[in-house]
Design a protein around this motif. Sequence first.
Motif, PDB file in Angstrom:
ATOM      1  N   ILE A 406       0.825  -1.217   0.000  1.00  0.00           N
ATOM      2  CA  ILE A 406       0.000   0.000   0.000  1.00  0.00           C
ATOM      3  C   ILE A 406       0.854   1.260   0.000  1.00  0.00           C
ATOM      4  CG2 ILE A 406      -1.917  -1.133   1.143  1.00  0.00           C
ATOM      5  CD1 ILE A 406      -1.044   0.295   3.712  1.00  0.00           C
ATOM      6  N   GLY A 407       2.181   1.122   0.070  1.00  0.00           N
ATOM      7  CA  GLY A 407       3.038   2.297   0.030  1.00  0.00           C
ATOM      8  C   GLY A 407       3.099   3.008   1.359  1.00  0.00           C
ATOM      9  N   LEU A 408       4.123   2.702   2.146  1.00  0.00           N
ATOM     10  CA  LEU A 408       4.283   3.340   3.451  1.00  0.00           C
ATOM     11  C   LEU A 408       5.648   4.010   3.565  1.00  0.00           C
ATOM     12  CD1 LEU A 408       2.782   0.626   5.828  1.00  0.00           C
ATOM     13  CD2 LEU A 408       1.693   2.699   4.988  1.00  0.00           C
ATOM     14  N   GLY A 409       6.195   4.433   2.453  1.00  0.00           N
ATOM     15  CA  GLY A 409       7.523   5.023   2.462  1.00  0.00           C
ATOM     16  C   GLY A 409       7.508   6.516   2.243  1.00  0.00           C
ATOM     17  N   GLN A 410       8.636   7.016   1.756  1.00  0.00           N
ATOM     18  CA  GLN A 410       8.823   8.451   1.579  1.00  0.00           C
ATOM     19  C   GLN A 410       7.856   9.031   0.549  1.00  0.00           C
ATOM     20  OE1 GLN A 410      12.959   8.489   0.556  1.00  0.00           O
ATOM     21  NE2 GLN A 410      13.637   7.985   2.628  1.00  0.00           N
ATOM     22  N   ASP A 411       7.614   8.294  -0.527  1.00  0.00           N
ATOM     23  CA  ASP A 411       6.689   8.796  -1.552  1.00  0.00           C
ATOM     24  C   ASP A 411       5.289   8.982  -0.983  1.00  0.00           C
ATOM     25  OD1 ASP A 411       8.773   8.704  -3.277  1.00  0.00           O
ATOM     26  OD2 ASP A 411       8.033   7.042  -4.491  1.00  0.00           O
ATOM     27  N   ALA A 412       4.878   8.063  -0.109  1.00  0.00           N
ATOM     28  CA  ALA A 412       3.547   8.175   0.495  1.00  0.00           C
ATOM     29  C   ALA A 412       3.432   9.436   1.339  1.00  0.00           C
ATOM     30  CB  ALA A 412       3.255   6.935   1.347  1.00  0.00           C
ATOM     31  N   ILE A 413       4.501   9.789   2.026  1.00  0.00           N
ATOM     32  CA  ILE A 413       4.487  11.021   2.826  1.00  0.00           C
ATOM     33  C   ILE A 413       4.307  12.234   1.929  1.00  0.00           C
ATOM     34  CG2 ILE A 413       5.911  12.543   4.243  1.00  0.00           C
ATOM     35  CD1 ILE A 413       7.114  10.146   5.545  1.00  0.00           C
ATOM     36  N   ILE A 414       5.058  12.292   0.841  1.00  0.00           N
ATOM     37  CA  ILE A 414       4.981  13.459  -0.051  1.00  0.00           C
ATOM     38  C   ILE A 414       3.575  13.579  -0.637  1.00  0.00           C
ATOM     39  CG2 ILE A 414       5.936  14.534  -2.107  1.00  0.00           C
ATOM     40  CD1 ILE A 414       7.811  14.355   0.373  1.00  0.00           C
ATOM     41  N   ARG A 415       2.980  12.463  -1.033  1.00  0.00           N
ATOM     42  CA  ARG A 415       1.605  12.514  -1.564  1.00  0.00           C
ATOM     43  C   ARG A 415       0.629  12.999  -0.497  1.00  0.00           C
ATOM     44  NH1 ARG A 415       3.186   7.464  -3.866  1.00  0.00           N
ATOM     45  NH2 ARG A 415       3.471   7.609  -6.131  1.00  0.00           N
ATOM     46  N   ALA A 416       0.776  12.497   0.724  1.00  0.00           N
ATOM     47  CA  ALA A 416      -0.122  12.915   1.801  1.00  0.00           C
ATOM     48  C   ALA A 416       0.021  14.401   2.088  1.00  0.00           C
ATOM     49  CB  ALA A 416       0.165  12.096   3.065  1.00  0.00           C
TER      50      ALA A 416
END
Length: 777
Positions: A406-416
Amino acid sequence: DGSYWLGQKHSRSPRFIYPYEDWPFKAMVWEIADKSGGLFRVDHGELQRINSAERGVRGDMIFDAAESESGVWLSTSAGLSLVNRETGKVASFGRDHGLPVNRSTSVASVNGETFFAMRHDDHDGGLVKFDPETSVFRTITTAEGLPTNALETVSVVGDQLQLKFGVEYVRYGNFGYRQFPPVTFNPETDRVNKIVKPEQFKQNVAQKRAARERGRAFPILGGFTLGKKEIAGESWLLGTRGALIVPETVDLNELGRPFPEVEVLASTDPRSLLLTEARNLRKGRTLTMEQGIAHENPFVVADALAKLKVPVPKEDLDALTAALKSDTAELRSTAAIQLLRSAGELPGAVDALRAVADDPHPAVRAMAALAITEHTDDFPAEALTEIMKNGSYGNPPFAAESQIGIGLGQDAIIRAIAKRDSIDGRVFNFLLKFPPRYDSWSRDKSIFTAFGDAVKKRPDLARLILTGAKNTHTGGSTNRDFMRDVFRYTGPEMKPFVLEALQSKDRIIRANGALAVGAIGDESLVQPLLDALKLESGLSKGAVVWALGELQSKEALPRLVDLYREARNAQKRMYAAGGMQFAQAVVVNQAETRQIANIDELGADWDEIKASREAENAPADPRHDEPLLSPRMVLEAVEKIGPEHAQEFFRGLVGEKNDHEGRLAAARGLGDAPEDERNESARVLRILAADAANPRVQAAASVSLFLISDETGPAAVKTALSGPGFAFVLDEIFTRVPPERYSKFKFAVEELTRIGDNSKTTDFVRERAVKILQACR
């Protein structure tokens, strides 16, 4: 059967160790956490540990060893180690010291110099040469004539070296495998004796060739033997768990593995029984959704919650909230995933996740932080920092025995963050600490658009990022890059703030202002940029020059001429000064070692930096934060402005014969001469085309003469094709000449045919010559 077996000691079997090639060196994967490898000696029947993987010898797997004037070199799975035999002290080296990769499988010493075979992945690596007089590593790669960088072994044969290469997966063409035959390497000239062609084969052959023969069991340490070397009357046994030094008085055959007998006990594992029950119920499909959610077995509940449709219905919120309190990680993770997926549409989902912000499982904490970040005004900087530092948590548990990405890394933070209603100073301070790379998001315009829109809504944020960006590195990006890229999505309304930055007393802020100007693209700011140059004495001019290039400022060309001369003079002073080899700590180019002069040679610039060290926002390292203006920076700016507008600039570069970079830029740039300047530019190009001492310049100039239809063009191209730089000519043609004009090279059919038939040149060059010949026919 629900039981498990415990042994008193582990089997000490070989561990798979994979050295991540990221810099700085930090991420080693150890199958067994005790890190019990290293360097050992057998002395009077006792085993002595000389050095461990944690304190010196980086890699547990030691492939080869060789004695040199400096000590004993070890080739390991995670870098090179140099052992002082008298003191036992170890110095270790990896990518953070200038090596092309971390993995080395072979070492050999000849004529006082030491050579290492380096390889990682399919094509990375090369031959590394260590000079004990200068203590410098130099990497020799395909750029210097090796047939490939996939080097496996290096050995001494007479006064030469024999290089053997490994099996490579070819990631283009037919996606097969290849292996180059061994070659002889001359350590005096640093050249191979001949050009060789690889053998091509399929996967079944590749697997057999790449398989490493398993050695016998390694004595005492466990694992398997990789090799043995006799050094100064001692045997150095090399293996998958370290190295063992054995004096000649010790019988190797008597060395055993003194493990005590294993005491075994049996026990019942409740978790295994619960999983077995859940597995059986899953196969039987006898439970309804309601029965599964209400079940006492947490794994059965996890399976049921995983089947809920998203967004989850409101009536199931209580069940998910209760699941977050379970002691079973799989159940908590499953519930958190369903709540995160439903957070935007299920009232109460975010509050439920907020309650597990301190959950023991890092993936659950990460899901809570992402939900809070995207859907509330709160900004959990500490939790997000944990995610950024860890990189990613992979695929978290979902259901009883599964995982989901589900994506729990750095990219997920930037999208959020980009989806937040409020992107304020707290957020930008975080982003300046962990700047996202623009090229990673270039296809998703919404990310940086959101950042730019936030700055336009709150212009005070412009001042925050202009003053806060001080070149903090994260994942290859810097916060100054991030600052510049945010301004790409703002607009002319930022003009007052960048003008303020250009007049700052802090040189870093002035440079940031220049970067912002170039990113905004407002041509009305050209004159303030030129005025800002008057404030600079060298260290911040690079940003201003970059901005002038981005604005394609033709009026800046006269000033760029002066800056180019200034940069060239500074460069010559630095080279004359000699100084510190610093690029061995940061591997920018795997085939070269870059240099910077003694910092005292910076003169007034360095004095200013030293005086500013006590300032509140002083740069930590002027060589790192503010690189000296270089000739290359000026040339790149001129290329952006347009060679057709800079003919006088390029013609002025020809006078200094030692300026190879400038002469090459002129040889290419003059090929874009407009009609009214072609005669004057052609006169200069003829001079460059006669420069046989520099085949690259000669090649570029001859093709430029062809492009501007000068009458001497054909003869210049024929001469260059007949010389040692014929490959450079073909490179210039394929890079700069449109394919529809290849047929115009009929005048060079004889030269092109000779190149196409030359078996001593590479297939790549011959194929280029043949392609042009086909167009001519």
